[in-house]
Design a protein around this motif. Structure first.
Motif, PDB file in Angstrom:
ATOM      1  N   GLY A  51      75.264  43.144  31.656  1.00 15.33           N
ATOM      2  CA  GLY A  51      74.569  44.250  32.286  1.00 15.33           C
ATOM      3  C   GLY A  51      73.202  43.880  32.815  1.00 15.33           C
ATOM      4  O   GLY A  51      72.716  42.763  32.621  1.00 15.33           O
ATOM      5  N   ILE A  52      72.593  44.839  33.491  1.00 14.39           N
ATOM      6  CA  ILE A  52      71.239  44.728  34.020  1.00 14.39           C
ATOM      7  C   ILE A  52      70.498  45.973  33.554  1.00 14.39           C
ATOM      8  O   ILE A  52      71.034  47.083  33.610  1.00 14.39           O
ATOM      9  N   GLU A  53      69.280  45.778  33.128  1.00 16.31           N
ATOM     10  CA  GLU A  53      68.502  46.871  32.569  1.00 16.31           C
ATOM     11  C   GLU A  53      67.143  46.932  33.254  1.00 16.31           C
ATOM     12  O   GLU A  53      66.523  45.900  33.501  1.00 16.31           O
ATOM     13  N   LEU A  54      66.688  48.144  33.552  1.00 16.73           N
ATOM     14  CA  LEU A  54      65.341  48.336  34.078  1.00 16.73           C
ATOM     15  C   LEU A  54      64.445  48.638  32.901  1.00 16.73           C
ATOM     16  O   LEU A  54      64.652  49.627  32.195  1.00 16.73           O
ATOM     17  N   GLU A  55      63.488  47.777  32.685  1.00 18.08           N
ATOM     18  CA  GLU A  55      62.544  47.985  31.595  1.00 18.08           C
ATOM     19  C   GLU A  55      61.225  48.461  32.189  1.00 18.08           C
ATOM     20  O   GLU A  55      60.596  47.740  32.971  1.00 18.08           O
ATOM     21  N   LYS A  56      60.844  49.683  31.827  1.00 13.11           N
ATOM     22  CA  LYS A  56      59.589  50.245  32.320  1.00 13.11           C
ATOM     23  C   LYS A  56      58.531  50.003  31.256  1.00 13.11           C
ATOM     24  O   LYS A  56      58.687  50.422  30.110  1.00 13.11           O
ATOM     25  N   ASN A  57      57.475  49.318  31.653  1.00  7.85           N
ATOM     26  CA  ASN A  57      56.428  48.969  30.711  1.00  7.85           C
ATOM     27  C   ASN A  57      55.128  48.843  31.490  1.00  7.85           C
ATOM     28  O   ASN A  57      55.030  48.011  32.392  1.00  7.85           O
ATOM     29  N   LYS A  58      54.140  49.651  31.155  1.00  6.98           N
ATOM     30  CA  LYS A  58      52.882  49.649  31.899  1.00  6.98           C
ATOM     31  C   LYS A  58      52.123  48.337  31.750  1.00  6.98           C
ATOM     32  O   LYS A  58      51.438  47.915  32.663  1.00  6.98           O
ATOM     33  N   GLU A  59      52.236  47.683  30.599  1.00  6.03           N
ATOM     34  CA  GLU A  59      51.501  46.437  30.389  1.00  6.03           C
ATOM     35  C   GLU A  59      52.126  45.271  31.157  1.00  6.03           C
ATOM     36  O   GLU A  59      51.433  44.402  31.652  1.00  6.03           O
ATOM     37  N   LEU A  60      53.451  45.209  31.226  1.00  3.98           N
ATOM     38  CA  LEU A  60      54.140  44.076  31.845  1.00  3.98           C
ATOM     39  C   LEU A  60      54.720  44.396  33.213  1.00  3.98           C
ATOM     40  O   LEU A  60      55.363  43.558  33.813  1.00  3.98           O
ATOM     41  N   ASN A  61      54.519  45.589  33.711  1.00  2.00           N
ATOM     42  CA  ASN A  61      55.111  46.076  34.955  1.00  2.00           C
ATOM     43  C   ASN A  61      56.611  46.299  34.773  1.00  2.00           C
ATOM     44  O   ASN A  61      57.257  45.617  33.998  1.00  2.00           O
ATOM     45  N   SER A  62      57.134  47.258  35.494  1.00  5.97           N
ATOM     46  CA  SER A  62      58.569  47.541  35.426  1.00  5.97           C
ATOM     47  C   SER A  62      59.325  46.384  36.048  1.00  5.97           C
ATOM     48  O   SER A  62      58.914  45.844  37.075  1.00  5.97           O
ATOM     49  N   HIS A  63      60.425  46.000  35.414  1.00  6.57           N
ATOM     50  CA  HIS A  63      61.206  44.879  35.918  1.00  6.57           C
ATOM     51  C   HIS A  63      62.648  44.990  35.441  1.00  6.57           C
ATOM     52  O   HIS A  63      62.932  45.647  34.449  1.00  6.57           O
ATOM     53  N   TYR A  64      63.525  44.349  36.191  1.00  5.82           N
ATOM     54  CA  TYR A  64      64.924  44.269  35.799  1.00  5.82           C
ATOM     55  C   TYR A  64      65.127  43.000  34.995  1.00  5.82           C
ATOM     56  O   TYR A  64      64.525  41.967  35.283  1.00  5.82           O
ATOM     57  N   LYS A  65      65.996  43.111  33.987  1.00  4.19           N
ATOM     58  CA  LYS A  65      66.354  41.937  33.211  1.00  4.19           C
ATOM     59  C   LYS A  65      67.848  41.998  32.913  1.00  4.19           C
ATOM     60  O   LYS A  65      68.457  43.065  32.936  1.00  4.19           O
TER      61      LYS A  65
ATOM     62  N   ARG B  87      61.349  64.416  26.995  1.00 14.38           N
ATOM     63  CA  ARG B  87      59.943  64.058  27.127  1.00 14.38           C
ATOM     64  C   ARG B  87      59.794  62.697  27.785  1.00 14.38           C
ATOM     65  O   ARG B  87      60.554  61.777  27.527  1.00 14.38           O
ATOM     66  N   PRO B  88      58.798  62.545  28.658  1.00 11.89           N
ATOM     67  CA  PRO B  88      58.581  61.261  29.308  1.00 11.89           C
ATOM     68  C   PRO B  88      58.035  60.237  28.319  1.00 11.89           C
ATOM     69  O   PRO B  88      57.427  60.589  27.319  1.00 11.89           O
ATOM     70  N   SER B  89      58.228  58.992  28.655  1.00 14.53           N
ATOM     71  CA  SER B  89      57.765  57.909  27.798  1.00 14.53           C
ATOM     72  C   SER B  89      57.134  56.827  28.648  1.00 14.53           C
ATOM     73  O   SER B  89      57.532  56.603  29.782  1.00 14.53           O
ATOM     74  N   ASP B  90      56.147  56.127  28.116  1.00 12.89           N
ATOM     75  CA  ASP B  90      55.517  55.029  28.845  1.00 12.89           C
ATOM     76  C   ASP B  90      56.419  53.804  28.918  1.00 12.89           C
ATOM     77  O   ASP B  90      56.359  53.041  29.856  1.00 12.89           O
ATOM     78  N   ASN B  91      57.247  53.607  27.907  1.00 10.60           N
ATOM     79  CA  ASN B  91      58.100  52.423  27.852  1.00 10.60           C
ATOM     80  C   ASN B  91      59.555  52.852  27.761  1.00 10.60           C
ATOM     81  O   ASN B  91      60.188  52.727  26.740  1.00 10.60           O
ATOM     82  N   THR B  92      60.098  53.355  28.875  1.00 12.34           N
ATOM     83  CA  THR B  92      61.480  53.816  28.880  1.00 12.34           C
ATOM     84  C   THR B  92      62.383  52.730  29.421  1.00 12.34           C
ATOM     85  O   THR B  92      61.937  51.804  30.085  1.00 12.34           O
ATOM     86  N   THR B  93      63.650  52.870  29.147  1.00 17.40           N
ATOM     87  CA  THR B  93      64.630  51.910  29.619  1.00 17.40           C
ATOM     88  C   THR B  93      65.755  52.647  30.313  1.00 17.40           C
ATOM     89  O   THR B  93      66.273  53.614  29.797  1.00 17.40           O
ATOM     90  N   SER B  94      66.091  52.205  31.499  1.00 17.83           N
ATOM     91  CA  SER B  94      67.217  52.733  32.248  1.00 17.83           C
ATOM     92  C   SER B  94      68.222  51.597  32.353  1.00 17.83           C
ATOM     93  O   SER B  94      67.872  50.498  32.731  1.00 17.83           O
ATOM     94  N   SER B  95      69.470  51.871  32.043  1.00 19.31           N
ATOM     95  CA  SER B  95      70.436  50.793  31.946  1.00 19.31           C
ATOM     96  C   SER B  95      71.551  50.928  32.973  1.00 19.31           C
ATOM     97  O   SER B  95      72.029  52.013  33.240  1.00 19.31           O
ATOM     98  N   PHE B  96      71.937  49.811  33.568  1.00 20.36           N
ATOM     99  CA  PHE B  96      73.059  49.730  34.481  1.00 20.36           C
ATOM    100  C   PHE B  96      74.047  48.777  33.830  1.00 20.36           C
ATOM    101  O   PHE B  96      73.733  47.622  33.609  1.00 20.36           O
TER     102      PHE B  96
ATOM    103  N   ALA C 206      54.975  51.435  42.590  1.00 24.67           N
ATOM    104  CA  ALA C 206      54.312  52.281  43.576  1.00 24.67           C
ATOM    105  C   ALA C 206      54.265  53.726  43.075  1.00 24.67           C
ATOM    106  O   ALA C 206      53.244  54.408  43.225  1.00 24.67           O
ATOM    107  N   GLU C 207      55.373  54.202  42.470  1.00 27.49           N
ATOM    108  CA  GLU C 207      55.412  55.570  41.956  1.00 27.49           C
ATOM    109  C   GLU C 207      54.426  55.747  40.805  1.00 27.49           C
ATOM    110  O   GLU C 207      53.714  56.730  40.737  1.00 27.49           O
ATOM    111  N   GLU C 208      54.347  54.765  39.895  1.00 28.61           N
ATOM    112  CA  GLU C 208      53.429  54.856  38.768  1.00 28.61           C
ATOM    113  C   GLU C 208      51.986  54.819  39.242  1.00 28.61           C
ATOM    114  O   GLU C 208      51.131  55.495  38.703  1.00 28.61           O
ATOM    115  N   GLY C 209      51.705  54.027  40.288  1.00 34.04           N
ATOM    116  CA  GLY C 209      50.338  53.907  40.805  1.00 34.04           C
ATOM    117  C   GLY C 209      49.870  55.164  41.499  1.00 34.04           C
ATOM    118  O   GLY C 209      48.688  55.441  41.555  1.00 34.04           O
TER     119      GLY C 209
END
Length: 185
Positions: A145-159, A24-33, A180-183
């Motif tokens: 590591g580097i993680e992509l944090e997807k968050n609609k309130e704070l915008n997706s960003h790498y940390k 299931r999709p989530s608004d606040n998902t995390t993809s990890s590298f 761009a994809e979310e928009g």
């Protein structure tokens, strides 16, 4: 003491979530590298090359010509180098990138990442050319590591994750493509 317990609890929650898969999709998902598992056989890291010299002034065109990943108020250059860096991180291949992001006033701030090919990303922050900031003195940290944090309130960003000091909190790289994809949805 309470802070340590909360950090430990948060770490355990994050680690337990790594083993679960969800369709299931989530608004606040995390993809990890992340880097290879310690003990895994990896060729010895290559000695990192020096980043190209920075001239004064250091405009976006010069930064892009030097191979920097450039973000000028959302206009990106050399984003393919960021994608390659993330792929190499996944594969255990040594690599390095310099991200140059520009302030509203047009001053460059540098984020240098050097991956050793085994398990460490050395991150150096340089805001010495930011005329309206206070020079932090090029602090560095070592991260895992580097993680992509997807968050609609704070915008997706790498940390950066698993770092040995708070310098990692200076790293913020917005994922323009994800925005761009979310928009468009």
């Amino acid at each position: 003491m309470i802070k340590r317990v909360l950090i430990l609890a948060a770490t355990l929650v994050l680690l337990s979530g790594c083993n679960e898969k969800s369709d299931r999709p989530s608004d606040n998902t995390t993809s990890s590298f992340t880097a290879p598992v310690p003990g895994e056989t990896v060729p010895p890291p290559a000695k990192p090359k020096a980043f190209p010299a920075v001239s004064d002034p250091y405009g976006a065109d010069q930064a892009a010509a030097n191979g920097d990943i450039v973000n000028v108020h959302g206009k990106m250059y050399n984003l393919d180098k960021w994608k390659l860096f993330l792929e190499n991180l996944d594969k255990g291949v040594p690599n390095q990138v310099r991200i140059t992001q520009y302030t509203i006033e047009g001053d460059p701030i540098f984020y240098e990442l050097v991956y050793d090919g085994a398990e460490a990303i050395t991150y150096t922050y340089d805001n010495s050319r930011d005329g309206f900031g206070s020079d932090a003195g090029r602090p560095s940290t070592v991260c895992r590591g580097i993680e992509l944090e997807k968050n609609k309130e704070l915008n997706s960003h790498y940390k950066l994750t698993g770092c040995d000091n708070e310098t990692s909190h200076t790293f913020w790289f917005t994922n323009i493509e994800a925005e761009a994809e979310e928009g468009s949805q």
